[in-house]
Design a protein around this motif. Structure first.
Motif, PDB file in Angstrom:
ATOM      1  N   ASP A 192       0.834  -1.203   0.000  1.00  0.00           N
ATOM      2  CA  ASP A 192       0.000   0.000   0.000  1.00  0.00           C
ATOM      3  C   ASP A 192       0.871   1.257   0.000  1.00  0.00           C
ATOM      4  O   ASP A 192       0.555   2.249  -0.672  1.00  0.00           O
ATOM      5  CB  ASP A 192      -0.911   0.009   1.227  1.00  0.00           C
ATOM      6  N   GLY A 237       2.131   1.928  -3.372  1.00  0.00           N
ATOM      7  CA  GLY A 237       1.060   2.496  -4.183  1.00  0.00           C
ATOM      8  C   GLY A 237       0.850   3.966  -3.892  1.00  0.00           C
ATOM      9  O   GLY A 237       0.618   4.770  -4.813  1.00  0.00           O
ATOM     10  N   ALA A 247       3.685   5.819  -5.547  1.00  0.00           N
ATOM     11  CA  ALA A 247       3.480   5.892  -7.003  1.00  0.00           C
ATOM     12  C   ALA A 247       2.426   6.930  -7.339  1.00  0.00           C
ATOM     13  O   ALA A 247       2.508   7.590  -8.385  1.00  0.00           O
ATOM     14  CB  ALA A 247       3.072   4.515  -7.528  1.00  0.00           C
ATOM     15  N   LEU A 292       9.431  -2.078  -5.425  1.00  0.00           N
ATOM     16  CA  LEU A 292       8.391  -3.082  -5.686  1.00  0.00           C
ATOM     17  C   LEU A 292       9.011  -4.429  -6.029  1.00  0.00           C
ATOM     18  O   LEU A 292       8.553  -5.475  -5.540  1.00  0.00           O
ATOM     19  CB  LEU A 292       7.478  -2.601  -6.823  1.00  0.00           C
ATOM     20  N   LYS A 342      -2.237  -6.651  -4.676  1.00  0.00           N
ATOM     21  CA  LYS A 342      -1.768  -5.319  -4.321  1.00  0.00           C
ATOM     22  C   LYS A 342      -0.541  -4.933  -5.145  1.00  0.00           C
ATOM     23  O   LYS A 342      -0.403  -3.788  -5.592  1.00  0.00           O
ATOM     24  CB  LYS A 342      -1.426  -5.268  -2.828  1.00  0.00           C
ATOM     25  N   VAL A 345       0.011  -1.656  -7.882  1.00  0.00           N
ATOM     26  CA  VAL A 345       1.136  -0.714  -7.908  1.00  0.00           C
ATOM     27  C   VAL A 345       1.826  -0.762  -9.269  1.00  0.00           C
ATOM     28  O   VAL A 345       2.151   0.284  -9.847  1.00  0.00           O
ATOM     29  CB  VAL A 345       2.138  -1.043  -6.788  1.00  0.00           C
ATOM     30  N   TYR A 347      -7.193   3.876  -9.280  1.00  0.00           N
ATOM     31  CA  TYR A 347      -6.497   3.250  -8.155  1.00  0.00           C
ATOM     32  C   TYR A 347      -7.309   3.446  -6.897  1.00  0.00           C
ATOM     33  O   TYR A 347      -7.725   4.562  -6.577  1.00  0.00           O
ATOM     34  CB  TYR A 347      -5.108   3.866  -7.979  1.00  0.00           C
TER      35      TYR A 347
END
Length: 453
Positions: free
Chosen positions: A390, A393, A396, A411, A434, A438, A451
């Motif tokens: 998370d 993400g 990002a 990642l 998940k 990402v 997202y």
């Protein structure tokens, strides 16, 4: 405010505010002075005190005044001892349960310092006023400083209220959520203060390559870099007609006799005496201490938050929920850093020539230092791994496209860590989902609206 003054002020302010003693000591001195002067005011205005005010002020004789002042002073020193004991226990708990580096945050709490100052000031004031009370024996004129005794009583009542509020404050401060909030707040304040100042300089502009003839600028002592005096470094470089690159930054450690950076003369000629002066001046422009501080170190708050996560993931603590909460604050702080320019600072002389370059930790370095240890120590916990996905993400989402390789690298490493674990099928599918989100966000930045928040 010029750089030297600002650097000195920020470093001194951080050093003072992280100590428990300056405010209480100042309170004791002020209380002693007031305790000497206020009885003189009592003697001057006693005869002219209005009747309505006289009914409010202390009305006892000298023996009663001594009893009140003695009771206040003796009880307050006991309360102060109790408060110090509670503070020490809290510091020990914060150090052992969360991180030793949180002690600076706790000791910087102005409420704790003010409470200790109030207790000690009340004790000192009462004890000082006690000296001026006279009962008329031995040929002395009887004197009861009614205003001073009343003031002591008011301070005692305020101290009782302060003790109750202090206990409530202490119970709130030892909660990990409160500590994480305070660390995050202080780290954000450091980022705003330091980077707003640095961004008024030229960033990543015509950084010269270090030639083979460059000589190392050596540290004159060992420790952590706590600050750089930008204007003094520029002045030293201009006076020596040299170019200086400082490769250490606030937060990094240096050892005496090892390089802080490199320096050289643009025309290739730098005499021995000029070099010695430059070496000495530049070394003095780099402030060193025995510990990292938040004065100019933009990564110090991240270090504290990461330490809390690491401690929570240790076998002796085993508190992954706290680690997840710490990762949430780490994510928020990294997102704030992603919006800032972290490039090297280029300093020029009045003619526009590059004279000094001051390196800073880049975003990749800060992200790596914040995530590597929690990823390793929390590898066996699906909740921690899920929060790390998370977090990537969120990075990002917030990072500019130019910084997406930083997230992509993290990642890949996180996926490798998860693949090495013995999670069940459901957990693996959840984590892979998940990771795919990402990855999709990195590959298609325009799909941010799809997202999940």
């Amino acid at each position: 405010m010029s750089s030297p003054v600002r650097n000195l002020w920020s470093t001194t302010r951080d050093r003072v505010r992280s100590q428990l003693w300056p405010l209480p000591v100042a309170a004791v001195i002020i209380a002693a002075v007031v305790g000497v002067l206020l009885p003189h005011l009592d003697a001057t205005v006693d005869a002219s005190v209005p009747s309505w005010l006289g009914g409010i002020l202390f009305g006892g004789d000298a023996d009663a005044a001594r009893s009140v002042l003695g009771a206040v002073s003796s009880s307050l020193i006991t309360v102060t001892s109790l408060t110090f004991s509670l503070t020490v226990v809290t510091l020990q708990l914060a150090s052992s349960q969360f991180s030793p580096r949180l002690l600076r945050t706790f000791t910087s709490d102005i409420f704790v310092q003010a409470t200790l100052g109030l207790f000690l000031a009340t004790f000192t004031f009462s004890l000082t006023v006690l000296r001026s009370v006279r009962n008329g024996s031995d040929g002395q004129i009887a004197f009861v400083p009614r205003i001073s005794v009343t003031t002591s009583f008011v301070l005692a009542v305020g101290s009782v209220i302060g003790l109750v509020v202090f206990l409530a404050h202490l119970a709130r401060q030892i909660r990990v959520e409160t500590m994480l909030r305070d660390v995050h707040r202080d780290a954000t304040a450091t980022v705003d203060a330091v980077l707003d100042f640095l961004n008024r300089r030229e960033l990543r502009s015509d950084i010269p390559a270090i030639p083979d003839r460059a000589e190392p600028v050596l540290a004159d002592t060992s420790g952590f870099v706590t600050g750089l005096d930008h204007d003094a470094i520029l002045s030293a470089a201009v006076d020596a007609d040299a170019v200086v690159i400082i490769q250490t930054h606030p937060g990094s450690s240096v050892v005496q006799g090892t390089p802080l950076g490199r320096a050289w003369s643009p025309d290739g000629v730098l005499g021995a005496s000029a070099w010695d002066r430059l070496q000495e001046r530049v070394a003095h422009c780099v402030s060193l201490g025995y510990e990292r501080t938040a004065a100019q170190d933009v990564g110090y708050g991240l270090r504290q938050l990461t330490d809390v996560a690491n401690k929570a993931l240790s076998p002796g603590i085993n508190d992954p929920t706290t680690a997840v909460h710490a990762l949430a604050h780490i994510s928020a702080l990294l997102c704030e850093l992603g919006d800032r320019d972290l490039g090297p600072v280029v300093l020029r002389d009045p003619e526009g020539k590059v004279r000094a370059v001051l390196q800073q930790p880049d975003l990749a370095e800060l992200v790596d230092s914040a995530l590597t240890q929690p990823r390793r120590y929390g590898a066996g916990d699906p909740a921690v791994m899920s929060r790390l996905f998370d977090l990537l993400g969120e990075l990002a989402w917030r990072f500019p496209t130019s910084q997406h390789p930083v997230v992509s690298s993290q990642l890949s490493r996180l996926r490798a860590t998860v693949d090495a674990q013995n999670f069940d099928t459901v957990q693996m599918h959840q984590l892979e989902a998940k990771a795919a989100l990402v990855e999709d966000l990195l590959a298609n930045p325009t799909k941010k609206k799809d997202y999940p928040n």
